[in-house]
Design a protein around this motif. Structure first.
Motif, PDB file in Angstrom:
ATOM      1  N   PHE A 182       0.839  -1.198   0.000  1.00  0.00           N
ATOM      2  CA  PHE A 182       0.000   0.000   0.000  1.00  0.00           C
ATOM      3  C   PHE A 182       0.874   1.249   0.000  1.00  0.00           C
ATOM      4  N   LEU A 183       1.859   1.271   0.896  1.00  0.00           N
ATOM      5  CA  LEU A 183       2.717   2.457   0.997  1.00  0.00           C
ATOM      6  C   LEU A 183       3.477   2.659  -0.309  1.00  0.00           C
ATOM      7  N   HIS A 184       3.925   1.555  -0.865  1.00  0.00           N
ATOM      8  CA  HIS A 184       4.728   1.629  -2.082  1.00  0.00           C
ATOM      9  C   HIS A 184       3.903   2.152  -3.269  1.00  0.00           C
ATOM     10  N   HIS A 185       2.683   1.610  -3.423  1.00  0.00           N
ATOM     11  CA  HIS A 185       1.910   1.915  -4.640  1.00  0.00           C
ATOM     12  C   HIS A 185       0.909   3.060  -4.491  1.00  0.00           C
ATOM     13  N   HIS A 186       0.413   3.292  -3.273  1.00  0.00           N
ATOM     14  CA  HIS A 186      -0.710   4.239  -3.132  1.00  0.00           C
ATOM     15  C   HIS A 186      -0.426   5.408  -2.199  1.00  0.00           C
ATOM     16  N   CYS A 187       0.722   5.458  -1.605  1.00  0.00           N
ATOM     17  CA  CYS A 187       0.916   6.474  -0.573  1.00  0.00           C
ATOM     18  C   CYS A 187       2.319   7.074  -0.709  1.00  0.00           C
ATOM     19  N   PRO A 188       2.448   8.061  -1.595  1.00  0.00           N
ATOM     20  CA  PRO A 188       3.779   8.617  -1.851  1.00  0.00           C
ATOM     21  C   PRO A 188       4.231   9.628  -0.784  1.00  0.00           C
ATOM     22  N   PHE A 189       3.474   9.703   0.335  1.00  0.00           N
ATOM     23  CA  PHE A 189       3.780  10.736   1.335  1.00  0.00           C
ATOM     24  C   PHE A 189       4.571  10.155   2.505  1.00  0.00           C
ATOM     25  N   SER A 190       5.193  11.042   3.263  1.00  0.00           N
ATOM     26  CA  SER A 190       5.724  10.585   4.554  1.00  0.00           C
ATOM     27  C   SER A 190       4.559  10.613   5.546  1.00  0.00           C
ATOM     28  N   ILE A 191       4.586   9.671   6.482  1.00  0.00           N
ATOM     29  CA  ILE A 191       3.448   9.519   7.397  1.00  0.00           C
ATOM     30  C   ILE A 191       3.911   9.826   8.822  1.00  0.00           C
ATOM     31  N   PRO A 192       3.421  10.946   9.390  1.00  0.00           N
ATOM     32  CA  PRO A 192       3.841  11.266  10.760  1.00  0.00           C
ATOM     33  C   PRO A 192       2.968  10.616  11.835  1.00  0.00           C
ATOM     34  N   ALA A 193       1.713  10.241  11.468  1.00  0.00           N
ATOM     35  CA  ALA A 193       0.788   9.745  12.505  1.00  0.00           C
ATOM     36  C   ALA A 193      -0.044   8.600  11.966  1.00  0.00           C
ATOM     37  N   ILE A 194      -0.366   7.678  12.850  1.00  0.00           N
ATOM     38  CA  ILE A 194      -1.184   6.531  12.447  1.00  0.00           C
ATOM     39  C   ILE A 194      -2.334   6.389  13.443  1.00  0.00           C
ATOM     40  N   LEU A 195      -3.482   6.023  12.919  1.00  0.00           N
ATOM     41  CA  LEU A 195      -4.648   5.765  13.767  1.00  0.00           C
ATOM     42  C   LEU A 195      -5.027   4.297  13.597  1.00  0.00           C
ATOM     43  N   CYS A 196      -5.109   3.571  14.715  1.00  0.00           N
ATOM     44  CA  CYS A 196      -5.403   2.128  14.618  1.00  0.00           C
ATOM     45  C   CYS A 196      -6.357   1.730  15.744  1.00  0.00           C
ATOM     46  N   ARG A 237       5.785   9.498  14.054  1.00  0.00           N
ATOM     47  CA  ARG A 237       6.068  10.106  15.356  1.00  0.00           C
ATOM     48  C   ARG A 237       4.928   9.917  16.352  1.00  0.00           C
ATOM     49  N   LEU A 238       3.770   9.447  15.841  1.00  0.00           N
ATOM     50  CA  LEU A 238       2.613   9.304  16.733  1.00  0.00           C
ATOM     51  C   LEU A 238       1.772   8.093  16.342  1.00  0.00           C
ATOM     52  N   VAL A 239       1.402   7.296  17.367  1.00  0.00           N
ATOM     53  CA  VAL A 239       0.395   6.246  17.177  1.00  0.00           C
ATOM     54  C   VAL A 239      -0.794   6.614  18.051  1.00  0.00           C
ATOM     55  N   VAL A 240      -1.978   6.691  17.457  1.00  0.00           N
ATOM     56  CA  VAL A 240      -3.199   6.854  18.255  1.00  0.00           C
ATOM     57  C   VAL A 240      -4.007   5.576  18.098  1.00  0.00           C
ATOM     58  N   THR A 241      -4.290   4.925  19.213  1.00  0.00           N
ATOM     59  CA  THR A 241      -5.166   3.758  19.139  1.00  0.00           C
ATOM     60  C   THR A 241      -6.502   4.118  19.780  1.00  0.00           C
ATOM     61  N   THR A 242      -7.572   3.585  19.171  1.00  0.00           N
ATOM     62  CA  THR A 242      -8.908   3.903  19.683  1.00  0.00           C
ATOM     63  C   THR A 242      -9.273   3.012  20.871  1.00  0.00           C
ATOM     64  N   SER A 243      -8.369   2.126  21.249  1.00  0.00           N
ATOM     65  CA  SER A 243      -8.640   1.211  22.369  1.00  0.00           C
ATOM     66  C   SER A 243      -8.006   1.731  23.655  1.00  0.00           C
ATOM     67  N   ALA A 244      -8.492   1.206  24.777  1.00  0.00           N
ATOM     68  CA  ALA A 244      -7.825   1.490  26.061  1.00  0.00           C
ATOM     69  C   ALA A 244      -6.598   0.585  26.171  1.00  0.00           C
ATOM     70  N   GLY A 245      -6.728  -0.647  25.703  1.00  0.00           N
ATOM     71  CA  GLY A 245      -5.611  -1.595  25.748  1.00  0.00           C
ATOM     72  C   GLY A 245      -4.581  -1.273  24.670  1.00  0.00           C
ATOM     73  N   THR A 246      -3.315  -1.588  24.972  1.00  0.00           N
ATOM     74  CA  THR A 246      -2.240  -1.280  24.018  1.00  0.00           C
ATOM     75  C   THR A 246      -1.408  -2.532  23.701  1.00  0.00           C
ATOM     76  N   ASP A 247      -1.969  -3.720  23.959  1.00  0.00           N
ATOM     77  CA  ASP A 247      -1.210  -4.958  23.776  1.00  0.00           C
ATOM     78  C   ASP A 247      -0.918  -5.253  22.307  1.00  0.00           C
ATOM     79  N   HIS A 248      -1.596  -4.566  21.384  1.00  0.00           N
ATOM     80  CA  HIS A 248      -1.366  -4.790  19.955  1.00  0.00           C
ATOM     81  C   HIS A 248      -0.250  -3.909  19.397  1.00  0.00           C
TER      82      HIS A 248
END
Ligand SMILES: O=CC(=O)O
Length: 330
Positions: A48-62, A80-91
């Protein structure tokens, strides 16, 4: 319009989290959400990153159903940032995040009351056989006297309930069950100075002394399979287990075996070891209540979550402290 979007702060959204359908229309004027849906597109993140996302990615939402391993994090060198929508962070590989200087934000205590409500609901359901009674009435009508087909459930008031993990969810569970007249006992990483409930450092000993266990601790190396065969047998016949934490807290194979052999009375589970897979045997058992990892979700928590996610993203892009930062391990 497309040009304006390109100048907004970029957030790679993987999964997507359940809240994304609500979040996206509310906040796409503030963030450029780049949506990666691994299952639908059967694409690897690398492709996906290779073919569809030519940008640098500073943040991810999971969310908790997308595992952010060190390997995946390495595909995002500018992250530089991971935001998870869960309370748990085991993933999330938090050690790798620390090593890379990546900040992590999670849902904090946002869901504690909803998860505690659900834990109590599941406990009452499995003890009083609410779902089983519902199934019974749907297949036989009242004139056919379902009582004959149905053995009565167990009383909740006055029962000894062992809470595994007296964090914010565990405390809310204790509060609720206290008003049902239950006796609360607990196991936690540490004994709490602020509560007078009896503390058991041994989970087996706790199980021996209670009528039901409510599992609501975080999943980590220390708590994986905290409920094993020995604990289940110590709990014993006619007693119950509720799990609103993570599937990996219970040795699921042993739980199924003990239920099959009648070693415990029943189980009510919101989480499973290999989600979204739910063992066929559990699905067939009348003394098991199943729920699809939704204890945290209410209409209200969904809206609050969207606000919190946007608040954390905004704080990060403005170089301000995160609202609900996760402490990263040494
Ligand atoms: O399981 C749900 C959560 O961790 O918030």
């Amino acid at each position: 319009m497309a040009e304006k979007k390109q100048t907004l702060p970029r957030v790679l959204v993987v999964g997507p989290p359940t809240c994304f359908a609500t979040l996206q229309p509310l906040y796409s004027h503030k963030f450029h959400f780049i949506h990666f849906e691994p299952y639908a597109l059967s694409l690897s993140l690398q492709n996906f990153l290779h073919h569809h996302c030519p940008f640098s990615i500073p943040a991810i939402l999971c969310s908790s159903n997308y595992s952010l391993s060190a390997h995946l994090l390495r595909l995002l060198p500018d992250l530089r940032l991971v935001v998870t929508t869960s309370a748990g962070t085991d993933h999330i590989d938090l050690r790798e995040c620390r090593r890379r200087g990546i900040q992590v934000a999670a849902a904090g205590h946002l869901f504690s009351q909803d998860v505690a409500d659900m834990a109590v609901a599941l406990l009452i359901d499995v003890m009083r056989k609410i779902s089983a009674a519902d199934r019974c009435l749907r297949t036989h009508n009242l004139n056919n006297t379902p009582w004959d087909l149905f053995t009565f459930g167990s009383k909740l008031s006055g029962k000894r309930i062992g809470i595994i993990g007296l964090g914010s969810v565990g405390m809310e569970v204790a509060k609720r069950l206290g008003s049902f007249g239950c006796i609360i006992l607990y196991n936690s990483k540490h004994k709490k100075a602020t509560v007078s409930y009896p503390f058991y450092s041994s989970v087996v000993e706790l199980a021996t002394n209670c009528d039901a266990l409510v599992v609501c601790c975080a999943l980590n190396e220390q708590t994986k399979h905290i409920i094993n065969r020995e604990v289940i047998l110590a709990l014993g016949k006619g007693r119950f287990i509720v799990n609103v934490g993570r599937g990996g807290l219970i040795d699921e194979k042993q739980l199924v075996k003990c239920l099959r052999e009648g070693e415990i009375g029943g189980a009510a589970l919101d989480v499973f070891e290999n989600e979204p897979y739910v063992p066929e045997e559990l699905r067939a058992m009348n003394n098991v209540v199943l729920s699809p990892h939704c204890a945290a979700f209410t209409a209200e928590s969904l809206m609050n979550l969207c606000e919190l996610v946007a608040g954390n993203l905004e704080a990060f892009f403005l170089n301000k402290p995160l609202i609900t930062p996760v402490m990263l391990p040494e």
